[in-house]
Design a protein around this motif. Structure first.
Motif, mmCIF file in Angstrom:
data_model
loop_
_atom_site.group_PDB
_atom_site.id
_atom_site.type_symbol
_atom_site.label_atom_id
_atom_site.label_comp_id
_atom_site.label_asym_id
_atom_site.label_seq_id
_atom_site.Cartn_x
_atom_site.Cartn_y
_atom_site.Cartn_z
ATOM 1 N N LYS A 1 0.829 -1.210 0.000
ATOM 2 C CA LYS A 1 0.000 0.000 0.000
ATOM 3 C C LYS A 1 0.861 1.256 0.000
ATOM 4 O O LYS A 1 0.562 2.237 -0.695
ATOM 5 C CB LYS A 1 -0.931 0.010 1.212
ATOM 6 N N SER B 1 1.182 4.270 -3.069
ATOM 7 C CA SER B 1 0.920 5.701 -2.872
ATOM 8 C C SER B 1 1.949 6.574 -3.577
ATOM 9 O O SER B 1 1.739 7.773 -3.724
ATOM 10 C CB SER B 1 0.886 6.028 -1.376
ATOM 11 N N TYR C 1 -5.922 -0.261 -3.979
ATOM 12 C CA TYR C 1 -5.459 0.612 -2.898
ATOM 13 C C TYR C 1 -6.571 0.797 -1.865
ATOM 14 O O TYR C 1 -6.315 0.796 -0.664
ATOM 15 C CB TYR C 1 -5.023 1.970 -3.454
ATOM 16 N N TYR C 2 -7.789 0.947 -2.327
ATOM 17 C CA TYR C 2 -8.927 1.125 -1.418
ATOM 18 C C TYR C 2 -9.099 -0.110 -0.526
ATOM 19 O O TYR C 2 -9.322 0.006 0.675
ATOM 20 C CB TYR C 2 -10.193 1.387 -2.234
ATOM 21 N N ASN D 1 -6.179 -0.263 1.913
ATOM 22 C CA ASN D 1 -6.336 0.777 2.925
ATOM 23 C C ASN D 1 -7.366 0.363 3.977
ATOM 24 O O ASN D 1 -7.183 0.642 5.170
ATOM 25 C CB ASN D 1 -6.730 2.100 2.271
ATOM 26 N N GLU E 1 -5.938 0.319 7.728
ATOM 27 C CA GLU E 1 -6.292 1.530 8.483
ATOM 28 C C GLU E 1 -6.510 1.270 9.976
ATOM 29 O O GLU E 1 -6.115 2.102 10.801
ATOM 30 C CB GLU E 1 -7.518 2.203 7.859
#
Length: 86
Positions: free
Chosen positions: A22, A26, A37-38, A41, A45
């Motif tokens: 990840k 970026s 990526y979503y 994440n 997170e």
């Protein structure tokens, strides 16, 4: 080593690689807008969020060190899993 210890060991290892992937995504222009990526994440997170909120109290610079600290914490937890379940 027990099954639980082995599973935790590999889980922490996989989470570390997800954080690395990840972070590398970026750096690229279209990397942060992708669906991959979503997904990554959403996985990372809960790990990076608390670290990021603590770090911004002391450092508000342009570089986010929370992935590196999260990986260090996961490495520590991997060692603890080895000690406890071995």
């Amino acid at each position: 080593m027990s099954t639980i210890g082995l599973a935790l060991y590999y889980l922490f290892d996989i989470l570390s690689w997800i954080i690395i992937i990840k972070s590398l995504m970026s750096w690229f222009p279209n990397g942060m807008g992708s669906k991959l990526y979503y997904i990554l994440n959403n996985i990372t997170e809960p790990i990076e969020g608390p670290i990021r909120s603590i770090m911004y109290k002391y450092n508000s610079g342009p570089v986010d060190f929370s992935p590196m600290i999260a990986i260090l914490v996961l490495m520590l937890l991997k060692r603890v899993a080895l000690i406890v379940f071995y």
